[in-house]
Design an enzyme around this catalytic site. Sequence first.
Site, PDB file in Angstrom:
ATOM      1  N   ARG A  49     -17.740  21.298  -9.550  1.00  0.00           N
ATOM      2  CA  ARG A  49     -17.929  21.972  -8.263  1.00  0.00           C
ATOM      3  C   ARG A  49     -19.401  21.917  -7.853  1.00  0.00           C
ATOM      4  O   ARG A  49     -19.753  22.088  -6.688  1.00  0.00           O
ATOM      5  CB  ARG A  49     -17.404  23.420  -8.321  1.00  0.00           C
ATOM      6  CG  ARG A  49     -17.588  24.183  -7.045  1.00  0.00           C
ATOM      7  CD  ARG A  49     -16.590  25.327  -6.793  1.00  0.00           C
ATOM      8  NE  ARG A  49     -16.128  26.041  -7.953  1.00  0.00           N
ATOM      9  CZ  ARG A  49     -16.863  26.926  -8.651  1.00  0.00           C
ATOM     10  NH1 ARG A  49     -18.115  27.174  -8.309  1.00  0.00           N
ATOM     11  NH2 ARG A  49     -16.344  27.544  -9.684  1.00  0.00           N
ATOM     12  N   TYR A 102     -14.525  20.295  19.842  1.00  0.00           N
ATOM     13  CA  TYR A 102     -13.983  21.641  20.073  1.00  0.00           C
ATOM     14  C   TYR A 102     -13.690  22.390  18.769  1.00  0.00           C
ATOM     15  O   TYR A 102     -13.741  23.610  18.717  1.00  0.00           O
ATOM     16  CB  TYR A 102     -12.737  21.559  20.962  1.00  0.00           C
ATOM     17  CG  TYR A 102     -11.461  21.184  20.243  1.00  0.00           C
ATOM     18  CD1 TYR A 102     -11.344  19.960  19.585  1.00  0.00           C
ATOM     19  CD2 TYR A 102     -10.375  22.039  20.212  1.00  0.00           C
ATOM     20  CE1 TYR A 102     -10.187  19.612  18.925  1.00  0.00           C
ATOM     21  CE2 TYR A 102      -9.214  21.705  19.545  1.00  0.00           C
ATOM     22  CZ  TYR A 102      -9.114  20.490  18.910  1.00  0.00           C
ATOM     23  OH  TYR A 102      -7.971  20.152  18.236  1.00  0.00           O
ATOM     24  N   ASP A 174     -25.394  17.689  15.002  1.00  0.00           N
ATOM     25  CA  ASP A 174     -24.205  16.940  14.600  1.00  0.00           C
ATOM     26  C   ASP A 174     -24.410  15.516  15.122  1.00  0.00           C
ATOM     27  O   ASP A 174     -24.344  15.255  16.324  1.00  0.00           O
ATOM     28  CB  ASP A 174     -22.944  17.583  15.191  1.00  0.00           C
ATOM     29  CG  ASP A 174     -21.659  16.859  14.790  1.00  0.00           C
ATOM     30  OD1 ASP A 174     -21.735  15.667  14.426  1.00  0.00           O
ATOM     31  OD2 ASP A 174     -20.578  17.472  14.853  1.00  0.00           O
ATOM     32  N   LYS A 199     -15.675   9.770   9.888  1.00  0.00           N
ATOM     33  CA  LYS A 199     -15.719   8.848  11.030  1.00  0.00           C
ATOM     34  C   LYS A 199     -16.432   7.546  10.625  1.00  0.00           C
ATOM     35  O   LYS A 199     -15.989   6.881   9.723  1.00  0.00           O
ATOM     36  CB  LYS A 199     -16.396   9.541  12.214  1.00  0.00           C
ATOM     37  CG  LYS A 199     -15.941  10.999  12.421  1.00  0.00           C
ATOM     38  CD  LYS A 199     -14.459  11.129  12.692  1.00  0.00           C
ATOM     39  CE  LYS A 199     -14.110  12.579  12.956  1.00  0.00           C
ATOM     40  NZ  LYS A 199     -12.697  12.883  12.920  1.00  0.00           N
TER      41      LYS A 199
HETATM   42  C1  LIG Z   1     -18.460  15.093  16.332  1.00  0.00           C
HETATM   43  C2  LIG Z   1     -17.579  15.679  15.278  1.00  0.00           C
HETATM   44  N1  LIG Z   1     -18.087  16.567  14.415  1.00  0.00           N
HETATM   45  C3  LIG Z   1     -17.332  17.114  13.439  1.00  0.00           C
HETATM   46  C4  LIG Z   1     -15.991  16.804  13.311  1.00  0.00           C
HETATM   47  C5  LIG Z   1     -15.181  17.433  12.216  1.00  0.00           C
HETATM   48  O1  LIG Z   1     -15.121  16.591  11.119  1.00  0.00           O
HETATM   49  P1  LIG Z   1     -13.921  16.545  10.043  1.00  0.00           P
HETATM   50  O2  LIG Z   1     -12.689  16.159  10.804  1.00  0.00           O
HETATM   51  O3  LIG Z   1     -14.387  15.547   9.043  1.00  0.00           O
HETATM   52  O4  LIG Z   1     -13.804  17.918   9.488  1.00  0.00           O
HETATM   53  C6  LIG Z   1     -15.415  15.882  14.188  1.00  0.00           C
HETATM   54  C7  LIG Z   1     -13.990  15.533  14.069  1.00  0.00           C
HETATM   55  O5  LIG Z   1     -13.403  14.930  14.940  1.00  0.00           O
HETATM   56  C8  LIG Z   1     -16.241  15.308  15.195  1.00  0.00           C
HETATM   57  O6  LIG Z   1     -15.734  14.417  16.074  1.00  0.00           O
END
Ligand SMILES: Cc1ncc(COP(=O)(O)O)c(C=O)c1O
Length: 382
Positions: A49, A102, A174, A199
């Site tokens: 962990r 979102y 982000d 992604k």
């Molecule tokens: C810009 C962005 N940040 C964060 C996330 C969340 O990531 P995860 O699906 O790996 O939890 C997404 C998911 O679509 C995203 O498009």
Amino acid sequence: MSKKPATFLAKAGHFTDPQTGGVVPPLYSSTTYVRDEDYELPHGRQYGRDNNPLYEQVEQILCQLEGGADGAVFSSGLAAMAAVVSVLQAGERLLVASEGYYGCRGWMQREAARIGFELVLFRAYEDGALEQALDGSGARMVWIETPANPTWSVVDIEKTAKIAHAAGAALVVDATVMTPLICQPIALGADIIMHSATKYLNGHSDAIAGVLVSAKDDQLWSDIKETRRQAGPILGPFEAWLLIRGMRTLHLRVRESSRNAMAIARHFEKHPAVEAVLYPGLESHPAHAIALKQYDTKIGFSGMMSFLLKGGFEVAKRFTLATKEFAPATSLGGVESLIEHRFPVEGPDSPTPHNLVRLSVGIEDVGELIADIEQALAKATS
Ligand SMILES: Cc1ncc(COP(=O)(O)O)c(C=O)c1O
């Protein structure tokens, strides 16, 4: 980093397995590590962990690419985001860009109500909006997503960092869609970078993962890492292994999907069925100049774009279901092209326009992708 990202990534951070000389790491699945005769931990690891050689390799690769002090992998992008949010206390303020994924906003709003910190949404993409949101009350943290999913608005990171820091706030970015190849937010002043590694970093739609990279090894970072250690939202070893494999071709994938996306954006910008193409690579994009300033345009502007379609919700829905090369599925950043009508996915409270269709452009033949969009638009509007 002394090597160019392409060289560094192709060799997974110049990795050689010390046991075998292999150029690919073995799948380290052990959850625990033995102590020696002095009851010490000879390799510095105690329990899965806390760490695993594969997490460390991912963290080192990303830390070097982003120019950070330390990194941490998580079981998803949202788990990484939640670890950052976990440091906020009742009474503190979190300023969050009003556009962006979102799911992040939803979780932050839930946590704000539960813990009692104040969450303020601000229009990060408009001049003066951050100063106005900070005015008088300050903030512990400012959270931006750039480009913002699914509208692809772009924030000036350097300017935002200066304003946030002057008010004593940390800036979290982000940067999922930019990847460290298109832009490195730490060099522009960001304190923490978040990626949904699900992604582009992994890029093959076969592992869910998240990563944080911190500019400094400070108290904020140590609190975030403590959340990971104690709450345990860590990555499985197999996902870490897949992520390392995926990152070896990151530069090829991001460059090719960006090139395809640019060609598609240009081709459809003036199409009679299209109200607007939202893509920071187009001169018509309101923040094109900011993108030019902070992006490495030799790589491109990413494979992410959205179409606003004439004819509203119904045409958008028909278009989404009419493509053959773009699969109607959520997520983004994989080698295969995906399409999504966002409003029904985000739900009735979504601020996303009803006629917005998001494209995650992959690395297929661009002529075939364009032909597919052409036929789907014709079908959706006939
Ligand atoms: C810009 C962005 N940040 C964060 C996330 C969340 O990531 P995860 O699906 O790996 O939890 C997404 C998911 O679509 C995203 O498009």
